[in-house]
Design a protein around this motif. Structure first.
Motif, mmCIF file in Angstrom:
data_model
loop_
_atom_site.group_PDB
_atom_site.id
_atom_site.type_symbol
_atom_site.label_atom_id
_atom_site.label_comp_id
_atom_site.label_asym_id
_atom_site.label_seq_id
_atom_site.Cartn_x
_atom_site.Cartn_y
_atom_site.Cartn_z
ATOM 1 N N UNK A 129 -4.138 110.150 7.422
ATOM 2 C CA UNK A 129 -5.378 110.447 6.702
ATOM 3 C C UNK A 129 -6.516 109.561 7.193
ATOM 4 N N UNK A 130 -6.254 108.265 7.322
ATOM 5 C CA UNK A 130 -7.279 107.343 7.798
ATOM 6 C C UNK A 130 -7.741 107.708 9.205
ATOM 7 N N UNK A 131 -6.794 108.010 10.080
ATOM 8 C CA UNK A 131 -7.143 108.380 11.460
ATOM 9 C C UNK A 131 -7.976 109.661 11.479
ATOM 10 N N UNK A 132 -7.616 110.610 10.622
ATOM 11 C CA UNK A 132 -8.368 111.867 10.546
ATOM 12 C C UNK A 132 -9.786 111.623 10.057
ATOM 13 N N UNK A 133 -9.929 110.834 9.011
ATOM 14 C CA UNK A 133 -11.257 110.557 8.464
ATOM 15 C C UNK A 133 -12.127 109.792 9.464
ATOM 16 N N UNK A 134 -11.527 108.856 10.198
ATOM 17 C CA UNK A 134 -12.273 108.132 11.226
ATOM 18 C C UNK A 134 -12.711 109.057 12.362
ATOM 19 N N UNK A 135 -11.965 110.135 12.551
ATOM 20 C CA UNK A 135 -12.315 111.127 13.564
ATOM 21 C C UNK A 135 -13.310 112.151 13.036
ATOM 22 N N UNK A 136 -13.667 112.011 11.762
ATOM 23 C CA UNK A 136 -14.631 112.903 11.104
ATOM 24 C C UNK A 136 -14.180 114.365 11.160
ATOM 25 N N UNK A 137 -12.888 114.574 10.868
ATOM 26 C CA UNK A 137 -12.315 115.915 10.870
ATOM 27 C C UNK A 137 -11.755 116.250 9.493
ATOM 28 N N UNK A 138 -11.793 117.515 9.150
ATOM 29 C CA UNK A 138 -11.160 117.978 7.921
ATOM 30 C C UNK A 138 -9.704 118.301 8.208
#
Length: 66
Positions: A6-15
């Motif tokens: 989740x953190x990696x996804x949010x840092x990548x600015x992706x849903x």
């Protein structure tokens, strides 16, 4: 630095939907992997690390219990 999916996804600015689409899976499948990453294959984990542009070793894919 270690990150959850989740953190990696949010840092990548992706849903979650965007990641699921990039992986070619249903959004619910990706959501399940964020909750229980040990259920995905190593191949999928490698694909996810490429999408997030982080080394595979930087992402927590399984929570260890003591």
């Amino acid at each position: 630095m270690s990150l959850t999916l989740r953190q990696a996804r949010l840092l990548s600015d992706l849903t979650q939907k965007q990641v699921a689409d990039l992986l070619g899976v249903h959004t619910h499948t990706y959501m399940k992997w964020e909750r229980n990453p040990e259920e995905m294959t190593i191949r999928t984990a490698k694909e996810i690390s490429k999408i997030f542009k982080v080394d595979l070793e930087e992402i927590f894919f399984k929570v260890e219990s003591n």
